[in-house]
Design a protein around this motif. Structure first.
Motif, PDB file in Angstrom:
ATOM      1  N   ASP A 174       0.844  -1.193   0.000  1.00 45.27           N
ATOM      2  CA  ASP A 174       0.000   0.000   0.000  1.00 45.27           C
ATOM      3  C   ASP A 174       0.882   1.247   0.000  1.00 45.27           C
ATOM      4  O   ASP A 174       2.104   1.169   0.227  1.00 45.27           O
ATOM      5  N   THR A 219      -0.782  -5.737   1.557  1.00 47.73           N
ATOM      6  CA  THR A 219       0.504  -5.703   2.266  1.00 47.73           C
ATOM      7  C   THR A 219       0.610  -6.871   3.245  1.00 47.73           C
ATOM      8  O   THR A 219       1.675  -7.498   3.368  1.00 47.73           O
ATOM      9  N   ARG A 220      -0.483  -7.176   3.921  1.00 48.62           N
ATOM     10  CA  ARG A 220      -0.451  -8.286   4.891  1.00 48.62           C
ATOM     11  C   ARG A 220      -0.186  -9.617   4.169  1.00 48.62           C
ATOM     12  O   ARG A 220       0.464 -10.509   4.715  1.00 48.62           O
ATOM     13  N   ASP A 267       1.265   3.887   2.017  1.00 44.79           N
ATOM     14  CA  ASP A 267       2.014   4.217   3.241  1.00 44.79           C
ATOM     15  C   ASP A 267       3.209   3.289   3.418  1.00 44.79           C
ATOM     16  O   ASP A 267       4.298   3.717   3.828  1.00 44.79           O
ATOM     17  N   SER A 268       3.005   2.010   3.121  1.00 46.53           N
ATOM     18  CA  SER A 268       4.104   1.047   3.301  1.00 46.53           C
ATOM     19  C   SER A 268       5.237   1.307   2.307  1.00 46.53           C
ATOM     20  O   SER A 268       6.415   1.175   2.654  1.00 46.53           O
ATOM     21  N   SER A 327       0.926  -2.901   9.151  1.00 47.02           N
ATOM     22  CA  SER A 327      -0.020  -2.394   8.160  1.00 47.02           C
ATOM     23  C   SER A 327      -1.324  -3.185   8.234  1.00 47.02           C
ATOM     24  O   SER A 327      -1.330  -4.401   8.426  1.00 47.02           O
ATOM     25  N   LYS A 328      -2.434  -2.482   8.063  1.00 51.62           N
ATOM     26  CA  LYS A 328      -3.752  -3.130   8.061  1.00 51.62           C
ATOM     27  C   LYS A 328      -4.231  -3.435   6.639  1.00 51.62           C
ATOM     28  O   LYS A 328      -5.284  -4.034   6.452  1.00 51.62           O
ATOM     29  N   ASP A 329      -3.445  -3.024   5.630  1.00 55.85           N
ATOM     30  CA  ASP A 329      -3.828  -3.246   4.240  1.00 55.85           C
ATOM     31  C   ASP A 329      -3.740  -4.737   3.887  1.00 55.85           C
ATOM     32  O   ASP A 329      -2.726  -5.401   4.161  1.00 55.85           O
TER      33      ASP A 329
END
Length: 429
Positions: A192, A214-215, A194-195, A209-211
């Motif tokens: 994502d 990304t997870r 932000d990451s 990260s909560k995306d």
């Protein structure tokens, strides 16, 4: 009439009907931290912005996006405190009570972050935190975890799970950061926004990260626990052993890194499923490197902070909120002479029994209206003083919780009779 001024979005009044619950939570917490020997420290709400930039980290959501920062009349850049640990360390360095000393401290008060307001997340919120200085072993890490676990028991809370992890030493994190960055660069397009931005500046933050995309990438990422050096591994193993010895259940979450840059070694969170996405009610860990980072001499440190609004929401969800406090005694009077005597009598009652909650009716109102008011407030006992009682030196006592007839007692015996009636009401309730 001018336009009404509303409170600032995300900053709420705590109304009298909610004050009983707040007081209950704060009193139980105060009792628990005192039982562990922690002493209260009171810290300023406003600090120099540099304090948070240097402690929390320049590349964090808090510093980048969420702080309330302003220039004062001298042009100095100041911020409303977004958390309590940095201010506590600043105070310790400034007053010289950290190096080569052992201290257990706690604080409570409002914090400020400009986040999107939602249930359980406010722009002005309240935290209670504990900080322990001068102790390097995992035993103090376990103590602060046990303290928080005891608070949950004292409050009657249930179904709260403990997640722990180790961030290792700074050297551990340097090596792990290199391995993680190399892995994430291979999957940069799947991260994502932000990451991707944090990939070079603070890659550990990518781990929380909560995306969903990304997870998914993080599923095969190097594990921090696998990278621990021998000393960090030993610290973590001792921590787990002490938790086992004390019967504290926990889960090891290898992606738990906390949102603040100053943590090292132990990090932990207490989480509930009863509050949806805002399920973390308490979080903390060890931050041995923060004190020299802020200009002090190296000193071991650990602690936690818990959000009081979320704890109150959890108490409500689990139907554990205490009933609103009601007066024990409501004094009714009819006529100016009786009103003056009633005021004097109730002052004598408060003097004799300071723990009784005593309300004296003020203003006009016939007997029916005053009794209705006493009943609405939930008073247990009514003291009634009219012209006849004033003349005879008596008062009428009436229970408002049962159908027992009211009775007359001498004004000189009012305190004794009130205590007996209130005690009976307590037994019957």
């Amino acid at each position: 009439m001018g336009d009404r001024i509303q409170s600032i979005r995300g900053m709420h009044d705590i109304l009298p009907e909610h004050a009983t619950a707040w007081r209950h939570l704060e009193e139980v917490a105060r009792r628990v931290v005192t039982a562990y020997g922690y002493r209260q420290i009171r810290l300023p709400i406003v600090e120099k912005s540099e304090l948070f930039a240097r402690s929390i980290g320049e590349v964090t959501d808090i510093v980048e996006k969420e702080m309330y920062t302003f220039a004062d009349r001298n042009g100095d850049l100041l911020s409303l405190r977004p958390e309590g640990t940095a201010g506590c360390v600043r105070a310790g360095i400034e007053h010289g009570f950290l190096h080569n000393q052992l201290h257990r401290l706690w604080y409570v008060g409002p914090m400020f972050r400009h986040e999107r307001p939602q249930k359980g997340r406010y722009r002005q919120f309240h935290q209670l935190g504990v900080e322990a200085y001068g102790m390097a072993g995992p035993d103090i890490d376990v103590e602060v975890i046990l303290l928080s676990a005891r608070l949950w028991r004292e409050l009657g809370l249930r179904d709260i799970r403990l997640e722990i992890n180790s961030l290792g030493s700074p050297e551990t994190r340097i090596h792990y950061r290199e391995a993680l960055t190399a892995y994430l660069r291979q999957h940069k397009d799947a991260l994502d926004e932000d990451s991707r931005r944090r990939l070079e500046s603070n890659p550990l933050r990518v781990l929380d990260s909560k995306d969903a995309g990304t997870r998914a990438v993080l599923g095969d990422a190097p594990k921090l626990l696998d990278a621990l050096d021998e000393a960090s591994r030993q610290h973590f193993d001792l921590l787990c052993g002490l938790l086992d010895d004390n019967g504290v259940a926990y889960e090891i979450n290898p992606r738990l890194v906390r949102g603040l840059d100053y943590y090292s070694h132990t990090v932990f969170e207490w989480i509930t499923d009863d509050l949806g996405a805002q399920g973390t009610i308490c979080a903390g860990g060890r931050y041995d490197g923060l004190i020299p980072q802020l200009g002090g001499r190296p000193t071991p440190a650990c602690g936690f902070a818990m959000g009081l609004e979320r704890l109150l929401a959890l108490l409500e969800a689990q139907q554990l909120l205490p009933a609103e406090e009601a007066p024990d005694v409501y004094c009714l009077s009819l006529g100016d002479g009786a009103r003056a005597t009633a005021t004097k009598l109730m002052e004598a009652v408060r003097e004799a029994v300071p723990t009784l909650r005593v309300l004296t009716h003020c203003g006009d109102g016939n007997l029916k209206a005053q009794l209705k008011r006493a009943d609405k407030l939930g008073a247990r006992v009514a003291v009634i003083l009219g012209e006849d009682e004033l003349r005879d030196g008596t008062v009428a006592l009436k229970s408002l919780r049962d159908d027992e007839p009211q009775r007359l007692v001498a004004q000189t015996e009012l305190v004794t009779n009130l205590l007996a009636l209130c005690a009976k009401e307590s037994l019957d309730s």
